[in-house]
Design a protein around this motif. Structure first.
Motif, PDB file in Angstrom:
ATOM      1  N   ALA A 131       6.691   4.527   1.872  1.00  0.00           N
ATOM      2  CA  ALA A 131       7.148   3.215   1.395  1.00  0.00           C
ATOM      3  C   ALA A 131       6.398   2.085   2.086  1.00  0.00           C
ATOM      4  O   ALA A 131       6.014   1.093   1.453  1.00  0.00           O
ATOM      5  CB  ALA A 131       8.651   3.077   1.629  1.00  0.00           C
ATOM      6  N   VAL A 132       6.179   2.241   3.397  1.00  0.00           N
ATOM      7  CA  VAL A 132       5.447   1.207   4.148  1.00  0.00           C
ATOM      8  C   VAL A 132       4.001   1.115   3.666  1.00  0.00           C
ATOM      9  O   VAL A 132       3.462   0.027   3.431  1.00  0.00           O
ATOM     10  CB  VAL A 132       5.502   1.509   5.659  1.00  0.00           C
ATOM     11  N   ILE A 133       3.349   2.277   3.510  1.00  0.00           N
ATOM     12  CA  ILE A 133       1.946   2.289   3.062  1.00  0.00           C
ATOM     13  C   ILE A 133       1.824   1.718   1.644  1.00  0.00           C
ATOM     14  O   ILE A 133       0.922   0.926   1.360  1.00  0.00           O
ATOM     15  CB  ILE A 133       1.386   3.723   3.107  1.00  0.00           C
ATOM     16  N   ALA A 134       2.743   2.132   0.753  1.00  0.00           N
ATOM     17  CA  ALA A 134       2.691   1.639  -0.624  1.00  0.00           C
ATOM     18  C   ALA A 134       2.853   0.124  -0.670  1.00  0.00           C
ATOM     19  O   ALA A 134       2.182  -0.559  -1.455  1.00  0.00           O
ATOM     20  CB  ALA A 134       3.778   2.315  -1.457  1.00  0.00           C
ATOM     21  N   ASN A 135       3.717  -0.406   0.174  1.00  0.00           N
ATOM     22  CA  ASN A 135       3.915  -1.858   0.211  1.00  0.00           C
ATOM     23  C   ASN A 135       2.662  -2.572   0.718  1.00  0.00           C
ATOM     24  O   ASN A 135       2.288  -3.621   0.190  1.00  0.00           O
ATOM     25  CB  ASN A 135       5.108  -2.186   1.102  1.00  0.00           C
ATOM     26  N   LEU A 178      -0.434  -1.444   0.494  1.00  0.00           N
ATOM     27  CA  LEU A 178      -1.515  -1.278  -0.475  1.00  0.00           C
ATOM     28  C   LEU A 178      -1.191  -1.870  -1.839  1.00  0.00           C
ATOM     29  O   LEU A 178      -2.040  -1.878  -2.732  1.00  0.00           O
ATOM     30  CB  LEU A 178      -1.844   0.217  -0.644  1.00  0.00           C
ATOM     31  N   HIS A 179       0.060  -2.328  -2.008  1.00  0.00           N
ATOM     32  CA  HIS A 179       0.519  -2.901  -3.283  1.00  0.00           C
ATOM     33  C   HIS A 179       0.384  -1.901  -4.426  1.00  0.00           C
ATOM     34  O   HIS A 179      -0.127  -2.221  -5.511  1.00  0.00           O
ATOM     35  CB  HIS A 179      -0.253  -4.185  -3.612  1.00  0.00           C
ATOM     36  N   VAL A 180       0.834  -0.667  -4.173  1.00  0.00           N
ATOM     37  CA  VAL A 180       0.847   0.367  -5.193  1.00  0.00           C
ATOM     38  C   VAL A 180       2.261   0.938  -5.272  1.00  0.00           C
ATOM     39  O   VAL A 180       3.088   0.707  -4.392  1.00  0.00           O
ATOM     40  CB  VAL A 180      -0.162   1.499  -4.882  1.00  0.00           C
ATOM     41  N   PRO A 234       5.115   6.658  -5.685  1.00  0.00           N
ATOM     42  CA  PRO A 234       4.696   8.036  -5.992  1.00  0.00           C
ATOM     43  C   PRO A 234       3.234   8.312  -5.665  1.00  0.00           C
ATOM     44  O   PRO A 234       2.874   9.433  -5.293  1.00  0.00           O
ATOM     45  CB  PRO A 234       4.961   8.157  -7.501  1.00  0.00           C
ATOM     46  N   ILE A 235       2.381   7.300  -5.811  1.00  0.00           N
ATOM     47  CA  ILE A 235       0.958   7.481  -5.558  1.00  0.00           C
ATOM     48  C   ILE A 235       0.703   7.842  -4.097  1.00  0.00           C
ATOM     49  O   ILE A 235      -0.253   8.552  -3.764  1.00  0.00           O
ATOM     50  CB  ILE A 235       0.196   6.195  -5.945  1.00  0.00           C
ATOM     51  N   VAL A 236       1.583   7.385  -3.213  1.00  0.00           N
ATOM     52  CA  VAL A 236       1.442   7.685  -1.790  1.00  0.00           C
ATOM     53  C   VAL A 236       2.256   8.916  -1.403  1.00  0.00           C
ATOM     54  O   VAL A 236       1.818   9.731  -0.582  1.00  0.00           O
ATOM     55  CB  VAL A 236       1.882   6.471  -0.943  1.00  0.00           C
ATOM     56  N   LEU A 237       3.438   9.071  -1.998  1.00  0.00           N
ATOM     57  CA  LEU A 237       4.339  10.152  -1.581  1.00  0.00           C
ATOM     58  C   LEU A 237       3.812  11.532  -1.957  1.00  0.00           C
ATOM     59  O   LEU A 237       4.009  12.498  -1.206  1.00  0.00           O
ATOM     60  CB  LEU A 237       5.719   9.935  -2.205  1.00  0.00           C
ATOM     61  N   PRO A 270      -1.312   4.270 -11.591  1.00  0.00           N
ATOM     62  CA  PRO A 270      -2.100   3.102 -11.162  1.00  0.00           C
ATOM     63  C   PRO A 270      -2.743   2.341 -12.316  1.00  0.00           C
ATOM     64  O   PRO A 270      -2.999   1.135 -12.199  1.00  0.00           O
ATOM     65  CB  PRO A 270      -3.183   3.741 -10.265  1.00  0.00           C
ATOM     66  N   LEU A 271      -3.023   3.033 -13.435  1.00  0.00           N
ATOM     67  CA  LEU A 271      -3.663   2.359 -14.565  1.00  0.00           C
ATOM     68  C   LEU A 271      -2.702   1.451 -15.323  1.00  0.00           C
ATOM     69  O   LEU A 271      -3.125   0.464 -15.933  1.00  0.00           O
ATOM     70  CB  LEU A 271      -4.248   3.390 -15.536  1.00  0.00           C
ATOM     71  N   LEU A 272      -1.404   1.793 -15.284  1.00  0.00           N
ATOM     72  CA  LEU A 272      -0.447   1.043 -16.101  1.00  0.00           C
ATOM     73  C   LEU A 272      -0.416  -0.448 -15.774  1.00  0.00           C
ATOM     74  O   LEU A 272      -0.452  -1.280 -16.694  1.00  0.00           O
ATOM     75  CB  LEU A 272       0.949   1.651 -15.968  1.00  0.00           C
TER      76      LEU A 272
END
Length: 526
Positions: free
Chosen positions: A18-22, A24-26, A29-32, A394-396
């Protein structure tokens, strides 16, 4: 002990992800998923697998119930035709289409149909996680479709597995009966359990009332499964019934507790599923013979592309047919732009339901022989899930920006309208209420003055073009109130640190201040 280690590891992965996704602004799921894969390299976790019954009996009822009680029933009624087409006919076409692709890669027809049924449904939790930036209309249609199509796909899946395993004789009559019981039974049980579960709203104690609400979706799923109906449809319909009844009968404190509980719980369950998908990827790669890894990877990519193509063709064809047949003025207001159709075609995410279904495929047939190509279809399913989440996800947002869909400010407008009507009704009722309750005139007048001031602000905001001064005053008012609330928080914490008030007093006042901040900023839990 290993179970505890898995819980701690998955929890830490969720936190770090959650911290990394925040940062990276993604989307998470892309990180998990990669974090789950990394966990699989730890020797203690190499044999950890995702039990299909855990997803079907624990994760799925809770997640689907949460999705159904927070979706818009009005929007579902508006777009019911598209939702039903996507949730039923598209599922059948997708299952057959993927089965055809499977036979092209050498799978027996019935095994290929099992794969098609597994990958036919979109995943409601993945849609909510990845399609959050969509306007309300597109998001509601995708969520509702995902809630319905699970029941359709799992009914096809049950029939295909029964034929493949050879556990029972399957005829057209039994297939028809299975589908009827699955759909009709699921809907009937959902309505019944929704009504029964709503009786717990009459309990005045918040905690027991919420215990009843928590048990309700699991009871609906259990009853449906016992009688051979669709547990998924039972949970979804149950949630829709509860969402209609709860606003009138649920006690305020219980409702606040329920919002917090379901928000945190479903977030954890949802995130844990993505981590476990990454862990499962390690397992299926090890179980597939090395000679089949290359073929399986190509197979998975082709199936993923086929899913997008089938969905795109279906969306375009059904849109053309509906617009040709139904030319009513109202229907024209529901039409999507061509770019909106592109989003609808590419937003079919696969997730936990598909993974749970493919893992539940029996290892052996009724004859005692091994289930042909089971490891291959498990691998292909996992590859498709990872591709839909890690590539389409990520494409959406990029496609949404390209589509330039019109701004969806309907919710804000309706909220202002509702607040204005409610405030006016309250002001009109205050004199009579004050008289009946024996309230002093000065207290009554003070309350009326405050309410009328609030109405004047709402009327200015609701006007077509609020003047710049009103907008500026509203923003300044909000900033000043928030600053004052922060000073209040700091003061009561200092009082607690000085041991002049108890922690219980601190928490109660903080809760009130938090609710006030949520009201001012419009970030109240939905």
């Amino acid at each position: 002990m290993l179970a505890l280690e898995v819980i701690v590891a998955v929890g830490l992965a969720i936190l770090i992800g959650a911290v990394i996704a925040n940062r990276l602004h993604v989307t998470t799921p892309i990180v998990l998923i990669p974090l789950g894969v990394l966990l699989g390299f730890i020797p203690a976790f190499r044999d950890v697998e995702l039990p299909p019954e855990t997803v079907l009996l624990l994760f799925l009822p809770a997640l689907l119930f949460r999705e159904s009680i927070t979706t818009s029933t009005r929007e579902i009624r508006r777009f019911i035709r598209v939702i039903l087409l996507n949730g039923t006919l598209l599922v059948f076409i997708t299952a057959i289409g993927i089965a055809a692709v499977g036979t092209w890669f050498g799978l027996p027809w019935i095994v290929a149909l099992v794969l098609g049924a597994v990958l036919a449904p979109t995943d409601a939790t993945a849609v909510s996680e990845l399609a959050g930036s969509l306007p309300r209309r597109q998001r509601t249609v995708l969520r509702a479709e995902s809630l319905i199509n699970d029941g359709t796909a799992l009914a096809i899946y049950a029939i295909a597995v029964s034929i493949a395993v050879g556990s029972q004789q399957v005829t057209p009559l039994t297939i028809t009966w299975t589908l009827v019981v699955s759909f009709v039974g699921g809907v009937a049980i959902g309505v019944a359990l929704g009504l029964v579960g709503s009786l717990t709203f009459r309990i005045r104690q918040p905690l027991p009332s919420n215990v009843g609400l928590i048990v309700t979706p699991f009871a609906a799923f259990l009853v449906a499964e016992v009688v051979g109906a669709s547990g998924v449809l039972a949970v979804v319909v149950c949630g829709l019934v509860v969402s209609r009844i709860a606003p009138r009968r649920f006690q305020p404190e219980a409702r606040d507790q329920a919002q917090s509980f379901w928000t945190v719980t479903t977030y954890i369950l949802n995130a844990a599923l993505f981590v476990l998908i990454g862990l499962e990827l390690q397992v299926v790669v090890r179980e597939l013979p090395p000679s089949q890894l290359g073929v399986g990877l190509v197979f998975g990519v082709v199936v993923w592309i086929a899913l997008i193509v089938i969905r795109a063709l279906f969306v375009v064809l059904t849109t053309v047919i509906i617009r040709s047949v139904d030319r009513r003025p109202y229907q024209r207001t529901l039409r999507s732009t061509p770019r909106g159709l592109v989003i609808a075609a590419l937003a079919g995410f696969r997730g936990a339901v598909s993974l749970a279904a493919v893992l539940a495929v029996p290892v052996t047939l009724a004859s005692g022989k091994s289930f042909a190509d089971r490891d291959l279809i498990v691998f292909v399913t996992t590859v498709v899930i990872v591709l839909t989440l890690a590539v389409q996800g990520p494409l959406l947002p990029v496609i949404i920006r390209w589509a330039r869909l019109p701004a969806d400010d309907g919710v804000d407008e309706e909220r202002t309208f509702a607040e204005l009507e409610a405030s006016r009704a309250a002001v009109e009722a205050i004199p009579q209420i004050a008289s009946e309750m024996g309230i002093d005139d000065d207290v009554r007048d003070k309350v009326i003055a405050e309410a009328q001031k609030h109405i004047s602000v709402l009327e200015a905001v609701a006007s077509d073009e609020p003047d710049e001064e009103t907008t500026r005053h509203k923003e300044q008012y909000t900033r000043l109130r928030l600053a004052a609330l922060e000073r209040k928080r700091e003061t009561i914490v200092n009082l607690r640190d000085q041991q002049r008030i108890d922690d219980i007093v601190l928490r109660r006042i903080q809760s009130q201040l938090d609710l006030e901040e949520l009201r001012l900023t419009g970030r109240a839990l939905e």
